[in-house]
Motif scaffolding. Structure first.
Motif, mmCIF file in Angstrom:
data_model
loop_
_atom_site.group_PDB
_atom_site.id
_atom_site.type_symbol
_atom_site.label_atom_id
_atom_site.label_comp_id
_atom_site.label_asym_id
_atom_site.label_seq_id
_atom_site.Cartn_x
_atom_site.Cartn_y
_atom_site.Cartn_z
ATOM 1 N N LEU A 104 0.812 -1.221 0.000
ATOM 2 C CA LEU A 104 0.000 0.000 0.000
ATOM 3 C C LEU A 104 0.844 1.270 0.000
ATOM 4 C CD1 LEU A 104 -2.746 -1.016 2.610
ATOM 5 C CD2 LEU A 104 -2.947 -0.987 0.104
ATOM 6 N N ALA A 105 2.169 1.149 -0.049
ATOM 7 C CA ALA A 105 3.056 2.308 0.118
ATOM 8 C C ALA A 105 2.783 3.414 -0.882
ATOM 9 C CB ALA A 105 4.513 1.864 0.032
ATOM 10 N N LEU B 179 -1.213 6.781 3.920
ATOM 11 C CA LEU B 179 -1.550 6.937 5.339
ATOM 12 C C LEU B 179 -1.694 5.586 6.031
ATOM 13 C CD1 LEU B 179 -4.063 9.945 5.278
ATOM 14 C CD2 LEU B 179 -1.667 9.930 6.013
ATOM 15 N N ILE B 180 -2.365 4.630 5.369
ATOM 16 C CA ILE B 180 -2.488 3.292 5.953
ATOM 17 C C ILE B 180 -1.105 2.661 6.087
ATOM 18 C CG2 ILE B 180 -3.424 0.973 5.664
ATOM 19 C CD1 ILE B 180 -5.792 2.163 4.214
ATOM 20 N N ASN C 269 3.415 1.007 9.810
ATOM 21 C CA ASN C 269 4.816 1.114 10.217
ATOM 22 C C ASN C 269 4.951 1.752 11.600
ATOM 23 O OD1 ASN C 269 7.589 0.653 9.099
ATOM 24 N ND2 ASN C 269 7.807 2.808 9.650
ATOM 25 N N ASN C 270 4.164 2.786 11.851
ATOM 26 C CA ASN C 270 4.316 3.546 13.096
ATOM 27 C C ASN C 270 3.603 2.913 14.286
ATOM 28 O OD1 ASN C 270 5.748 5.425 11.623
ATOM 29 N ND2 ASN C 270 3.972 6.763 11.290
ATOM 30 N N VAL C 271 2.557 2.122 14.009
ATOM 31 C CA VAL C 271 1.759 1.556 15.104
ATOM 32 C C VAL C 271 2.201 0.136 15.464
ATOM 33 C CG1 VAL C 271 -0.562 0.796 15.756
ATOM 34 C CG2 VAL C 271 -0.239 3.006 14.609
ATOM 35 N N ASP D 232 -10.254 -0.578 -4.511
ATOM 36 C CA ASP D 232 -10.765 -1.181 -3.272
ATOM 37 C C ASP D 232 -9.682 -1.908 -2.478
ATOM 38 O OD1 ASP D 232 -13.391 -0.344 -3.800
ATOM 39 O OD2 ASP D 232 -13.736 -2.081 -5.110
ATOM 40 N N HIS D 233 -8.477 -1.955 -3.012
ATOM 41 C CA HIS D 233 -7.420 -2.729 -2.332
ATOM 42 C C HIS D 233 -7.139 -2.215 -0.924
ATOM 43 C CE1 HIS D 233 -5.547 -4.547 -6.258
ATOM 44 N NE2 HIS D 233 -6.843 -4.802 -6.126
ATOM 45 N N GLY D 234 -7.178 -0.907 -0.743
ATOM 46 C CA GLY D 234 -6.940 -0.345 0.584
ATOM 47 C C GLY D 234 -7.971 -0.812 1.586
#
Length: 559
Positions: A96-97, A102-103, A108-110, A180-182
């Protein structure tokens, strides 16, 4: 969340939720990443099924941890599941990069990294052991693959896990429109954070944690038996836990050079056989429990294992520096014994390597070659009638009751086949493994020529040697005197086998005996040339030749 009087905290939580809320560290003494493609794909397929079936929960078992700070847990049990989940999340992040930044950043951050305010740097949420962590960290951090090349088998497994997770992510979204992949993958993120649940145990004491691990795991699982044993020993060590961890790590460090499945459990069984006598693999864990009941016995047992592991490695490596002061025949014997690969002999080899002096060791290893061939030909190396006496002899050697080959021969006089038993067995023997067949024939060739030490692996010829079945395994129309049943009975008989140089063998295949005989006449091998003296090749010819070879075998592998 509930908590017992012993301050053991239980929490039902999604496995990615564990990654979200804690920094997790695998201690140095824990094993490396070990899940193969099969375990990784099984987990991914289970996730897929639960999501497609609309299941809100999927239970992944228990994680056993030790709190090291309010936000930091040491992982006693659960490394493979946590690491694979982190790898899956990193694969979703990477996919999704470009389209859902944002996702991707949120993953990565969570779940994957955190900010260490004191060190003022970004750190991984999950740290593996010292052997795997740098490779794992680099692999997680890079969306184009690690810049560190895999240097261990566990690194290759980590790489395979990343590849499988990346493929799986692409399969998950393949049937959906790209826009719709996200949403599809966001559903997956929610599932691993909330639906794929574990029971997180936070056990305040190292000892209690290892005992909890022992209680929760199934002793019947071969893949976890080494961990069960390790954690039992750590649980018995109490205040001497650090000593136990160091000794276990040194033992494992010695064994790492042997690329063999379940090497730790295999070694533990052979070591325990030498220490206490015969036992089956499924009895190893119980034998450890019986032997170790308190901290001092745990330390003493681990000291013995550390010492035996160093010797165990040398019996697989003829080039080991340990053999520099031994006669050259010792190296050749080890090389031959490795080819024969007779597992019931290994505890005895281990005990001899540990206890015998230099010359008795060399003599014993040479003797083991003859014993090994005789047992393979005239007995069953897997039967209790063979394994038990060999195990008990190993125990007697380690205890110091047997100090040389003479005493060892006396101990095993009823176990090793006599000349008559060996000859009878050889007269009817069939060989399926080409490597063994070539060894047998070349040793017999050396015995026929009157050369010394025919029992060792002969020096390699300058040209490659092939194994020839005189009666072919697929004879076609050139062998009408043999029906299908006869071919099954006689094609792999030792009397039907011969050695040929590769260039001579290349065009024979299912040629007639008349054609093969012309090639045999020119062979540099005496035993092969002798075949050309036969007017025809029949069942009786094979039997007669094998009887002659059986008499020769007594010289090739003498008692």
């Amino acid at each position: 969340m509930t908590e017992s009087k012993a301050q053991i905290a239980f929490q039902q939580i999604g496995i990615a939720g564990v990654l979200r809320h804690y920094r997790l560290k695998v201690p140095p003494n824990q094993r490396e990443f070990s899940w193969t493609r099969n375990e990784v794909t099984t987990l991914l397929q289970d996730f897929s099924k639960a999501i497609s079936d609309g299941d809100s929960e999927y239970f992944l078992g228990t994680l056993v941890t030790i709190p090291r700070s309010p936000a930091s847990l040491e992982v006693v049990d659960g490394q493979q599941r946590l690491a694979t989940t982190a790898i899956l999340l990193s694969a979703i992040r990477d996919y999704l990069a470009e389209t859902e930044t944002l996702i991707s950043e949120s993953i990565n951050n969570v779940f994957l990294t955190d900010i260490d305010r004191e060190r003022r740097e970004r750190v991984s949420k999950l740290q593996l052991n010292v052997d795997d962590n740098e490779f794992f960290r680099n692999r997680i951090a890079s969306n184009i693959g690690s810049q560190v090349l895999p240097s261990r088998s566990s690194h290759k497994l980590i790489d395979e896990a990343f590849i499988e997770c990346s493929k799986h992510v692409k399969r998950v979204v393949a049937e959906f429109d790209r826009k719709d992949h996200g949403d599809v993958l966001n559903k997956w993120i929610g599932f691993v954070e909330h639906g794929a649940q574990v029971i997180l145990l936070r056990v305040p004491s190292d000892v209690n944690a290892y005992k909890m691990f022992e209680t929760l795991n199934d002793r019947g699982l071969k893949t976890s038996q080494a961990d069960l044993i390790k954690n039992y020993l750590f649980g018995q060590s109490d205040e001497r836990l650090n000593e136990s961890q160091q000794k276990w790590a040194r033992m494992r460090g010695s064994l790492e050079s042997l690329e063999e499945n379940d090497i730790t459990v295999t070694f533990l069984r052979y070591a325990l056989i030498a220490i206490r006598g015969y036992l089956r693999e499924k009895q190893v864990y119980d034998a450890v429990q019986e032997k170790v009941r308190r901290p001092q016995s745990a330390i003493e047992f681990l000291e013995e294992l550390e010492m035996l592991a160093a010797s165990y490695v040398t019996i697989f490596n003829p080039d080991h520096e340990r053999w520099n002061k031994y006669p050259d025949s010792t190296r050749r014997a080890i090389q031959t014994l490795n080819l024969l690969n007779i597992r019931p002999l290994r505890p005895l080899m281990l005990a001899v390597a540990q206890q015998f002096d230099t010359n008795p060791t060399a003599e014993a290893f040479r003797t083991f070659i003859s014993w090994g061939v005789r047992l393979m030909i005239a007995s069953s190396t897997r039967s209790g009638s063979v394994e038990r006496p060999l195990a008990n002899a190993a125990h007697a050697v380690l205890k110091g009751e047997i100090r040389d080959t003479v005493a060892l021969k006396a101990k095993l006089s009823r176990t090793i086949p006599t000349d008559e038993q060996f000859k009878q067995g050889f007269q009817h023997a069939r060989v399926s493994k080409a490597l063994l067949a070539r060894y047998y024939l070349r040793s017999l060739e050396m015995a026929e020529k009157g050369e010394a030490t025919p029992w060792f692996i002969p020096n390699d010829d300058k040209e490659v040697i092939n194994l020839e079945h005189v009666l072919p395994q697929r004879p076609q129309d050139n062998w009408p005197m043999f029906d299908d049943e006869s071919v099954k009975l006689y094609a792999k008989r030792i009397g039907n086998l011969a050695l040929l140089l590769a260039k001579s063998n290349s065009g024979l295949k299912s040629a007639s005996f008349a054609d093969k005989r012309e090639v045999f006449k020119k062979s540099p091998y005496l035993l092969t040339r002798q075949i050309s003296d036969e007017p025809s090749w029949t069942k009786e010819t094979i039997v007669d030749r094998q009887i002659r070879l059986a008499n020769l075998a007594l010289r090739a592998w003498p008692l």
